[in-house]
Design an enzyme around this catalytic site. Structure first.
Site, PDB file in Angstrom:
ATOM      1  N   HIS A  36       4.519  16.794   3.318  1.00 21.18           N
ATOM      2  CA  HIS A  36       5.601  15.841   3.593  1.00 21.18           C
ATOM      3  C   HIS A  36       5.588  14.695   2.615  1.00 21.18           C
ATOM      4  O   HIS A  36       6.626  14.181   2.217  1.00 21.18           O
ATOM      5  CB  HIS A  36       5.472  15.274   4.999  1.00 21.18           C
ATOM      6  CG  HIS A  36       5.659  16.310   6.023  1.00 21.18           C
ATOM      7  ND1 HIS A  36       6.811  17.046   6.076  1.00 21.18           N
ATOM      8  CD2 HIS A  36       4.865  16.763   7.003  1.00 21.18           C
ATOM      9  CE1 HIS A  36       6.696  17.906   7.053  1.00 21.18           C
ATOM     10  NE2 HIS A  36       5.531  17.765   7.639  1.00 21.18           N
ATOM     11  N   CYS A  43      37.874   2.012   1.684  1.00 17.47           N
ATOM     12  CA  CYS A  43      37.789   3.375   1.171  1.00 17.47           C
ATOM     13  C   CYS A  43      38.663   3.559  -0.060  1.00 17.47           C
ATOM     14  O   CYS A  43      38.967   4.672  -0.445  1.00 17.47           O
ATOM     15  CB  CYS A  43      38.151   4.390   2.254  1.00 17.47           C
ATOM     16  SG  CYS A  43      39.836   4.246   2.849  1.00 17.47           S
TER      17      CYS A  43
END
Lengths: 561, 92
Positions: free
Chosen positions: A187, A486
């Site tokens: 990990h 946006c």
């Protein structure tokens, strides 16, 4: 100079001080017996409850995590209550073993089994031991093991990191990772690569380094040196230049002081969405649904639409996807919806207004969005384009609720909506600024006319003021409803800082721009962004606004932006 | 006793993510389901709702596994679970 060598798993050269992971949970003594005042049934109940608590905690972390660490955490969460792990422990408890010792032994035999399988499975043994330690900590009522807290960034040194650790790893605090154990598939390696942190694994002996020791880490060469000198400092500097030019978005939009500004992607279909997710987008801030409708003579069926929307939602499991309902008209004519003979299509029947002339199309689209949303784990918001009045916002919100969509919002691209945002936000759950159209309408300058390009700049102080008013409206409304952007403005790293300074909550852009916007945003504090926004707002014109803000962002030169 | 064979479609085999998706799906069933490699004796089959059992099975891409369940509706349950195993879960 003391040197350690391991395996370099994530490139980068850094100098920093060591922080060791806290000592792991100590082993309950062998032969530890159950408290005689407690029945085996009671003890089993406590054990199962502790396992459930650990599972819930890991699940909670999985929900907050993204990408590779999310799926690993989900698997680890399942392990906490796994029948194989728990049944063996319950058997031991039934013979009088204490719950702590029982789960300890059960975890050990499961970990050993995985270890013996070798390869990938052997590396998952760490997950089982992590789950075991968490359950013991829960039974003891002590804090679970985890990454140390520190005010200054540090190089984290550990035996190995478990998913639960890596998922909570704050890349702003951790400069690099060095472990004495682990392998290239561990990990530690996966997370380091995902976060772009220099990392070395399997560096035997590093556990003995004292906290605060200054070290140099080379994540490509796989080395750690104590007491770095000039040569190492030069290497770090050289790396910083390289890293800056290579920089990819780390998936965490935030200012230097940690004010979070999610960086979302504008997408126009499933392929786009997959690419955006890979590039680290924290969600979709604008899904243009026209892709389903364009180049068609007839309306697509609900089923066709469901499939198309699912493709996008599935790229962002657990994340926000803001769907804009069909925005036909003006530069996007559709034969079955819009009237091409209008003298002035930008001011004509377009966006939400097509519901007046072709009722039913929007209703069916909302049904399709709701159906696709139900079958996916994406958090689906929906917004209408070209809303001019609060009554339109109310009507749209009502249609959304009928369709079963719980988070209706509207675009703010008509100046009247910016001016009336407080009232519009009493009906809508959020607004998203479409800066391209907002600029065109505020400046009365056609977006498609090159001659008017100077007027058509989102840097126009009048446009910035409309954005400020929209945020002020949200504050006045009082429920902290988000105001996002946006439009193209959000993709300009310089203007993005101004938008954040004006109080914009999220920025959505083409995925290619995310790394530059993220990097520049990270170079300023919220207060600095607010100061720069003030400078832009008080400028005499667009050029002056832009020049002033650029002068306040030294990072632009470093990044070559 | 119902029995179904399935070929593991996930490219990495029945590992962490595919295993967690499958274990969660088995966990939602009221029927107890076991899983074993085709080549292993039936009494070695393991609890299919256990992600650890699934991982210890070590089933790779292309391996054939046998799902077993008893009781009403077990045919339907196994049918649905076979579909999951025969989907490339890494691709989703």
């Amino acid at each position: 100079m003391q040197n350690f060598t391991g395996v370099g798993v994530s490139p980068g050269r850094i100098i920093g001080s060591v922080r060791q992971m806290p000592k792991p949970i100590s082993e309950p003594p062998a032969g530890d017996r159950l408290d005689p005042s407690k029945s085996a049934d009671e003890a089993t109940g406590e054990l199962r409850a502790a396992a459930k608590t650990v599972q819930a905690e890991l699940q909670r972390r999985a929900e907050a995590a993204t990408g590779a660490s999310k799926s690993v955490l989900e698997a680890t969460a399942l392990m906490a209550t796994d029948p194989m792990l728990i049944k063996a422990a319950v058997k031991l408890v039934a013979t009088g073993t204490s719950t702590e010792r029982a789960i300890w032994e059960s975890g050990a035999s499961v970990a050993e089994m995985l270890h013996n399988l070798g390869g990938y499975m052997a590396e998952r043994a760490t997950d089982v031991l992590d789950v075991r330690a968490r359950i013991v900590a829960e039974l003891r009522g002590v804090t679970a093991p985890g990454i140390p807290h520190s005010d200054v960034p540090f190089i984290l040194v550990a035996e190995d990191l478990a998913p639960a650790d890596t998922a909570t790893l704050d890349p702003k605090k951790v400069l690099g990772l060095v472990t004495s154990g682990g392998g290239p598939q561990s990990h530690t390696a996966i997370i380091a690569r995902a976060l772009g942190l220099p990392a070395v694994v399997a560096a035997v002996g590093v556990d003995a380094l004292a906290d605060g020791t200054e070290v140099y880490v080379d994540g490509a060469a796989g080395t750690l040196q104590v007491g770095p000198g000039d040569e190492q400092r030069k290497a770090v500097e050289a790396w910083e230049h390289v890293a800056a030019s290579l920089s990819v978005f780390d998936g965490n939009g935030a200012t230097a002081d940690g004010h979070l500004v999610p960086i979302l992607a504008n997408v126009g279909g499933a392929a786009d969405a997959v690419k955006a997710a890979e590039a680290g987008a924290q969600g979709v801030g604008l899904l243009r649904t026209e892709f389903c409708f364009l180049e068609r003579d007839t309306e697509p069926t609900i089923d066709e639409q469901v499939v198309a929307y699912r493709g996008v939602f599935d790229a962002f499991p657990g994340k926000k996807v803001v769907v804009r309902t069909l925005d036909a008209g003006a530069d996007k004519p559709l034969p079955f919806l819009t009237d091409s003979t209008e003298p002035n299509p930008s001011l004509g029947v377009r966006g939400y207004r097509t519901d007046m002339t072709s009722p039913g199309v929007l209703k069916r689209q909302l049904t399709a969005i709701a159906t696709a949303a139900e079958a996916s784990s994406a958090v689906v918001w929906v917004m209408a384009p070209m809303i001019a009045t609060v009554d339109e916002a109310a009507d749209f919100a009502a249609m959304c609720r009928v369709a079963g969509l719980k988070t209706p919002g509207v675009m703010v691209e008509v100046p009247s909506a910016a001016l009336r945002s407080a009232s519009i936000l009493t009906e809508a759950e959020f607004v998203s600024l479409g800066t391209n159209d907002l600029t065109q309408y505020a400046m009365a300058a056609d977006r498609q006319l090159g001659t008017l390009a100077a007027l058509n700049s989102p840097w126009q102080p009048a446009v910035l003021q409309l954005i400020q008013l929209t945020v002020a409206g949200s504050i006045a409304e009082g429920h902290n409803k988000p105001v996002g952007v946006c439009g193209e403005a959000a993709a300009d790293p310089v203007l993005a800082v101004v938008l954040v300074g004006l109080g914009v909550a999220t920025l959505s852009m083409t995925s290619r721009s995310m790394s530059a916007v993220g990097a520049v945003l990270k170079s300023v504090t919220l207060e600095e962004a607010q100061g720069l926004a003030e400078l832009a707002l008080s400028a005499r014109n667009a050029d002056e606004a832009r020049t002033r803000v650029r002068a306040g962002l030294p990072i632009l030169e470093e990044l070559g932006l | 006793m119902s029995e179904r064979k399935a070929t593991i479609a996930s490219r990495v085999g029945l590992h962490a993510r595919p295993a967690s998706i499958f274990a969660a799906a088995v966990g939602e069933q009221t029927t107890e389901v076991t899983i074993g490699l085709e080549t292993d004796p039936a009494e070695d089959a393991m609890d299919a709702s256990s992600i650890l059992s699934l991982m210890s099975l070590g089933a790779s891409n292309g391996d054939v596994v046998v799902l077993r369940a008893e009781g009403d509706g077990s045919d339907e349950v196994l049918e649905a679970l076979v579909k999951i195993l025969e989907t490339d879960l890494d691709a989703e």
